[in-house]
Motif scaffolding. Sequence first.
Motif, short mmCIF file in Angstrom:
data_model
loop_
_atom_site.label_atom_id
_atom_site.label_comp_id
_atom_site.label_asym_id
_atom_site.label_seq_id
_atom_site.Cartn_x
_atom_site.Cartn_y
_atom_site.Cartn_z
N LEU A 361 -43.81 52.71 -37.64
CA LEU A 361 -44.05 53.55 -38.81
C LEU A 361 -43.41 52.99 -40.07
O LEU A 361 -43.91 53.19 -41.18
N THR A 362 -42.30 52.27 -39.92
CA THR A 362 -41.65 51.72 -41.11
C THR A 362 -42.20 50.33 -41.45
O THR A 362 -41.77 49.74 -42.42
N TRP A 385 -37.37 44.84 -31.32
CA TRP A 385 -36.23 45.66 -31.69
C TRP A 385 -35.80 46.58 -30.56
O TRP A 385 -34.61 46.85 -30.40
N LYS A 415 -36.15 51.42 -35.54
CA LYS A 415 -37.16 51.64 -36.55
C LYS A 415 -36.66 51.21 -37.92
O LYS A 415 -37.40 50.60 -38.70
N TRP A 416 -35.40 51.49 -38.18
CA TRP A 416 -34.89 51.17 -39.51
C TRP A 416 -34.37 49.74 -39.61
O TRP A 416 -34.51 49.09 -40.64
N LEU A 417 -33.72 49.26 -38.55
CA LEU A 417 -33.21 47.88 -38.62
C LEU A 417 -34.37 46.90 -38.74
O LEU A 417 -34.23 45.84 -39.33
#
Lengths: 506, 361, 359
Positions: A361-362, A385, A415-417
């Motif tokens: 999603l990111t 990831w 998701k963010w990294l």
Amino acid sequence: MTHSEPDGVPVLALEGVSRSFGAVRALQDVSVRLFPGEAHALAGENGAGKSTLIKTLAGVHRPDKGRVLLDGRPVVFHGPADARDAGVAVIYQEPTLFPDLSVAENLFMGRQPRRSLGRVDHAAVRSATARLFQQLGVDLDPDRPARGLSIADQQLVEIAKALSFDARVLIMDEPTAALTGSEVARLFRVVRTLLERGAAVLFISHRLEEVFALCQRVTTLRDGRLVSSEPVAGLTEDGLVRRMVGRDLDELYPKQPAELGEVALSVRRLTREGVFTDVSFDVRAGEIVGLAGLVGAGRSEVARAVFGVDRWDAGEVLVDGVALTRGAPSKAIAAGMALVPEDRRAQGLVMEMSIARNIGLTGLRATTTAGLMNRGAERDRALDWAVRLQVKFARLADTVGTLSGGNQQKVVLAKWLATGPRVLIVDEPTRGIDVGTKAEVHRLLSHLAGQGVAVLMISSDLPEILGMADRVLVMHEGRITAEIPRAEATEETVMTAATGRERSAA
Amino acid sequence: MTTALGGSAQQDAPAGSGRAGLLDQVLKIRELAIGAVLVLMLAATELDNGSFLSVQGIKDLLLNASILVLVATGQALVVITRNVDLSVGSVLGITAFAAGDILQGGGNPVLAVLAAVGLGIAFGLLNGLLVSIGQVPALVVTLGTLYIVRGVDSLWVGSREITANNLPASYSGFGHDGLWAIPYLGLLAAAVLVVAALYLRHYRSGRELYALGSSPEAARLAGVPIRRRVLTAYLLCGALAGLAGALYLARFGNVDSGTGTGYELTVVSAVVVGGVAFTGGSGSVHGAALGALLLTSINSVLPAIGVSSVWVLAIDGVLLLAAITVDRLTALRVARLLRNRAAATRSLRDHPAQTRSLRHG
Amino acid sequence: MADLTGADLTAAKAQDDVAAPPSATRRGGAAGLVRWDTVVGALLAILLLCSFGFVGDFGHTLNLSFLIGNTLPMALIALPMTMLVAAGEIDLSVGSVAGLSGAVMGSLWNAGMAIETIIPLCLLLGLVCGLVNGLLVTRLGLPSLAVTIGTMAAYRGIAQIVLGSNSVTDFLQPYLDFGSGRIPGTFLPYAAIPWAVLAVIAVLVLHATGVGRSLFAVGASAEAAWFAGIRVKRLRLSMFAATGVVSALTGVFWVLHYASARYDNATGLELSVIAAVLLGGVDFDGGKGTLGGAIAGVFLLGTLQNTMSLVDVSAQSQTVVTGVLLVVSVLGPRAGRQLARTVARRRSAGSGNAPVTSG
């Protein structure tokens, strides 16, 4: 094991209970005995089967095998109402109230006192509620709607509910996760009063010091099996952790000193009316800045505004010296910011979507070529990831809802990294996750700082703040009241600033 | 320090009750506002057209509203539980025909009404079972039963038609006459309304309808028999739609296979204009009744002041939009107010001395 | 930045193997079960085969072109509606927008305007209608169901104000031919071509772009989507706008196809479209569904209606079938999952006992 238990018949007990969900065996041959006047702790990592055990006692689940015993006699609870009628009160981690109804109605729903013609006696409901609140030393108006109550107040309403039907067994599932120190103390006072009156208490907390402070006996679960059931006296925190994890734990706060770089995140006089006021701070590359304060002090709200989830009314936010548009997370992400939010189930993840798509999603832009998605690239990015963060999963296509809490949090981090952030904001990164994963998350944050990421960490877990942060900012009532360097940060200095005592003394 | 805290607790209590009072007031204001709009509108029309509020005029207004009030009351019960019943228009149509069929065959009027209500209950049962046992979204299921009931109606009725001439005069009379300006239908609707309001306010199961609309999860944990309550709401809604069908026949006399088509939207509009939230857990039946009265009155007012009837539909739509918009804006405002008050009382509690000194200074 | 390797993180052998119990309301569990949209597609195929085989007039070119022409309005609006429902919203005003667009078309034609000018104006009007819906939903945070019930009445009312009870029928023949004629040598109406183009675009957008991915995320959890940097409001607004434009286009097609512009054109179309979309397996709660399923649902309904009229089932009573299909389409998947779960549970209990009996 049984020799040290109190004499007499347990009020409520499980005997050789097993329960499966599909192929997952949540509980296998587990026995627990709750005695009057005794506080019994239930320990175990996430996914060890604690919630299933509680829900079995509360009548939500029925055991596949084994028995539930009430006063030594087997019973079958057909639903939560049966358990309640038998005197079992459950306070869940997230209080479940009726937001549209008054606090008094919340307490007595379904069992209101009645007067002639079977009508509900509203006056009696109100006065009974007022009496209960008085007993608890709470000043809440029985007529106010439950909507808008703080979590701590909601929990007090739940406790008042338990009191109102003279519960013989009180089960509390992480009641302290969202509470401040003084609120925990107040809760414990109430629980001790109940114990003196002869109630049995089952208590779950990830904060081990609370287990030692409140409970006389602890039962530990691992992988749905019973590990031990023993008196708390004579047990050490390390010993308990070893039983839960099944091995010795690595250092919980592996903070390495990092070299500080340029200012990466700069917040200037940020204000959101009625929420927080005049908040300014910098975070440098390679630095972990802790943001401490009581629940409700406005910490998460600042994080949300900085990331753009909420709008701010005045001030500015700069990433690498460039000002961000207010109220636009997409701009913040483009500038290199990431936010691991407080509530991973509602804000961090789309629970019905697969692990791969949540991580993807990111990266919708990154995995799109000529306007169309490249599914292979999306999968590879997610797999990369998920493996790096050692997420335990069966297939990437499984929905994240099937993962345990700790693994869900790892998916949020992945998701963010994957966006390669230069500024990472983490809000309660280890709330409600087990000690093993907690240490992993801390190691990860420390490593990221070592790589030059600027980290802003919000936490209600004071040891975590003290153990991880290079610098601690403390908020009180929507303002930053103190900035404490690592060397001077102690529980006392932080709490003093967090409770605002410094100011009123001045 | 201790005394200061004690003092702040005392100060806090009235502030707390003020908060609840505020919300209460907003809810009351909501219904008062509809009432005020209604009165103003009728008064203005009367000024413009002197014969509008004659005895017959008032009677017509009430007659027009009665049937909608009945169906809206039933719908409100369902919407409070966070569900919806879109099949009411079809149910009204088929029950009206059923009652007419019995009367045409020389049947007893009481029997005809009972048959209509019974048929309504049967469809309510169908809806309720599908929603509560089948656990499927109410909107979808009742959209389905809207079609099914309408289709069954068409199969059964075909091209037959019931006209006022075929009905006993006493039955049609009941649909038109009344005590002075108040029609019997209005009295009946008012009686149903009062009973429903008492049930919702003063009985455990009535309160539980609000509870499960407000938070189904909390209701389950509190041991509320959710399925049974949802089923009850649908049964009552179906029964009232059936009763309304029988009364529709008495009032209008003309029933065919298309009767009541599209009525569900008028009913839902009335309920929402009356302040019953789609999200469940709030609102009242008298609010819904006021909404129904307002909607039907507008339909009478427009021709009376010389506005062409083609405007009616557009005005209904805009009114519904205005109602939900105003609701939403008020809710946002109240939330903001609560937030600021909470912030104020919090600082009052934590710094009583400081606040006091500020006041003195 | 950070290149993490497995070695950087001390391998805490997390005891997370026991997953949280699946909640009773979770949808789409029960792997191995046939997907609902496939079931609908299969049903459509079976229905077509039966109709060709047993209903004499069904295969006639004229009938097939009737079938497609009559289904096209539903099929057109189903495209944006699927996306809207997947994003957790709904638009009940589509029939009224189509009606309004037709009414405006009729009155502008009466005023002597050229059809080449009228059609863009109608589409613009549809855009405005969609934006009004979308702005009320996204800016004020109102539920789309309530908003579009309101605009459904309002737009229809405006159509009534514009055209009253008149009907306009004197459009020039070439235009009417486009609306009802078919491509020479085939049973396909001309209007099927623009529809096919739109359908391809819609499938690509929903299933092969980031926009589609975002739509599903918004439908499943708007909050989590917003936290992930998706512009939730803008996305929803643009879906409402698209629905408005396509509805207006449908209104134009309706007028040409039936050669009549009236304010009550396309009344009730919203319900059939929603029925078809849900029948096609698009989850009413948002977050799940496929356009293929929705299109299959549309043509299943359309074919069913056509076949039933051929075998002399009255148009009115066909609604029973629509209703039953709709209820089955939401009950069916749930019942299937429930069954699968029970079977799985029994099987796991069985395997648990197996060692005991063998040992």
